[in-house]
Design an enzyme around this catalytic site. Structure first.
Site, PDB file in Angstrom:
ATOM      1  N   GLN A 125       0.819  -1.213   0.000  1.00  0.00           N
ATOM      2  CA  GLN A 125       0.000   0.000   0.000  1.00  0.00           C
ATOM      3  C   GLN A 125       0.850   1.259   0.000  1.00  0.00           C
ATOM      4  O   GLN A 125       0.343   2.359  -0.198  1.00  0.00           O
ATOM      5  CB  GLN A 125      -0.915   0.000   1.217  1.00  0.00           C
ATOM      6  N   CYS A 131      -4.925   0.420   4.005  1.00  0.00           N
ATOM      7  CA  CYS A 131      -4.825  -0.989   4.393  1.00  0.00           C
ATOM      8  C   CYS A 131      -6.162  -1.705   4.282  1.00  0.00           C
ATOM      9  O   CYS A 131      -6.218  -2.885   3.923  1.00  0.00           O
ATOM     10  CB  CYS A 131      -4.273  -1.108   5.805  1.00  0.00           C
ATOM     11  N   HIS A 273      -5.180  -0.648  12.023  1.00  0.00           N
ATOM     12  CA  HIS A 273      -4.658  -1.351  10.854  1.00  0.00           C
ATOM     13  C   HIS A 273      -5.603  -2.488  10.478  1.00  0.00           C
ATOM     14  O   HIS A 273      -6.322  -3.009  11.330  1.00  0.00           O
ATOM     15  CB  HIS A 273      -3.263  -1.903  11.163  1.00  0.00           C
ATOM     16  N   ASN A 293      -0.048  -9.099   5.605  1.00  0.00           N
ATOM     17  CA  ASN A 293      -0.010  -7.642   5.673  1.00  0.00           C
ATOM     18  C   ASN A 293       0.024  -7.075   4.255  1.00  0.00           C
ATOM     19  O   ASN A 293       0.106  -7.823   3.271  1.00  0.00           O
ATOM     20  CB  ASN A 293       1.223  -7.196   6.476  1.00  0.00           C
TER      21      ASN A 293
END
Length: 326
Positions: A125, A131, A273, A293
């Site tokens: 990102q 995110c 997040h 992630n």
């Protein structure tokens, strides 16, 4: 940010610190507008360097289950890496209610959906606070592979531009953004492919085209808040799940091992997040989640972090957990 700087107490030897700083700047191609800014960034870096050294000493002595490392965020304050909004500020809740998963008895003791070829490559990102878009896209992509046997790459930019027209890359994380995003895909009758709608690192005008739809969903499911056993059931029998979590500096600098930190509090005030749970397992008696992630493969274990499981809902991992229904 000023308060953060007032707390800096660096004990790293000056010569070593300067060498580490120069290596960091070269590795991540860092440049600064003036000497004041460089000194400002260096002080943040030195504090994180001290944290890295302290944590890794614990890891080497067997006092901790994970290691950390300097990464490209090492010159940024916590406020710059993550944006967070407190409960005192009103957020608009989505109008729809997600579905509940059906009870299952065939839950495997461990699973890694990467082994089935349905988890797409780790994306990046970069510095946009997007995110939530990356996590939802990664989850839908995986479910497309599981239930429709299609390997697709979907557009994060489509979501960034179209889900919330007031969104910008520097704003806080709206904890309801995942719900809003799944509902957008339902109401919009799909999401475009990444080839037709490339990631641009900034917010632009909504340019969705029904001719370029790469995936559709009919609904989305909800894990009971804080129920890690239910999260295990869904991940083990249905597929990857989008989760909203709380992070701390150790999480940000994670390198390897099974992450556990008492500072990663389970609180609804600090969610900052969004990531994807793609599996779970056990290593040497420690249960863990396999978490994808969206910071590129340089983060953690090739873009993944293993987070402690069954440790009082660490980081709130099961507090806001959603998955698509195909």
């Amino acid at each position: 940010m000023k308060l953060f700087l007032l707390c800096l107490l660096t004990v790293v030897p000056p010569l070593l610190a300067s060498e580490e700083w120069n290596v960091f700047k070269k590795t991540y191609n860092k440049s600064y507008a003036n000497a004041w800014e460089e000194n400002f960034r260096k002080q943040i870096f030195l504090e994180k360097l001290k944290l890295v050294e302290e944590q890794n000493r614990k890891f080497e002595k067997g006092l901790s289950s994970f290691s950390v490392a300097i990464n490209r965020f090492a010159d940024l304050s916590r406020e710059e890496v993550f944006k967070t909004k407190s409960d005192s500020e009103v957020e608009e809740k989505p109008s729809s209610r997600p579905l509940k998963p059906l009870p299952r008895e065939d839950v495997p003791e461990s699973i890694d959906w990467r082994d089935y070829g349905v988890v797409t490559p780790v994306a990046d990102q970069f510095y946009c606070q997007s995110c939530w878009a990356f996590a939802v896209v990664a989850t839908v992509e995986a479910h497309m592979g599981i239930y429709r046997q299609q390997n697709v790459s979907l557009s994060q930019q489509n979501l960034i531009d179209c889900v919330d027209l007031n969104f910008d890359c520097d704003q806080y994380l709206d904890r309801y953004m995942v719900d809003k995003t799944y509902q957008y895909i339902i109401d919009n009758h799909g999401i475009d492919t990444v080839d037709s709608y490339l990631y641009e690192y900034v917010v632009g005008e909504c340019r969705f085209s029904s001719e370029n739809v790469g995936a559709t969903i009919v609904g989305y499911g909800n894990i009971t808040e804080g129920d890690e056993e239910e999260l295990k059931t869904v991940v083990g029998t249905i597929g990857p799940v989008t989760v909203v979590i709380t992070t701390d500096i150790d999480w940000e600098l994670y390198q390897s091992g099974i992450y556990y930190s008492e500072d990663c509090m389970n609180t609804t005030e600090l969610f900052n997040h969004v990531v994807v749970v793609v599996g779970y397992g056990n290593e040497n008696g420690q249960d863990y989640w396999i978490v994808k992630n969206s910071w590129g493969t340089w983060f953690g274990e090739d873009g993944y972090i293993r987070m402690a499981r069954n440790r009082d809902n660490l980081c709130g991992i099961a507090s806001i957990a959603r998955y698509p229904i195909m």
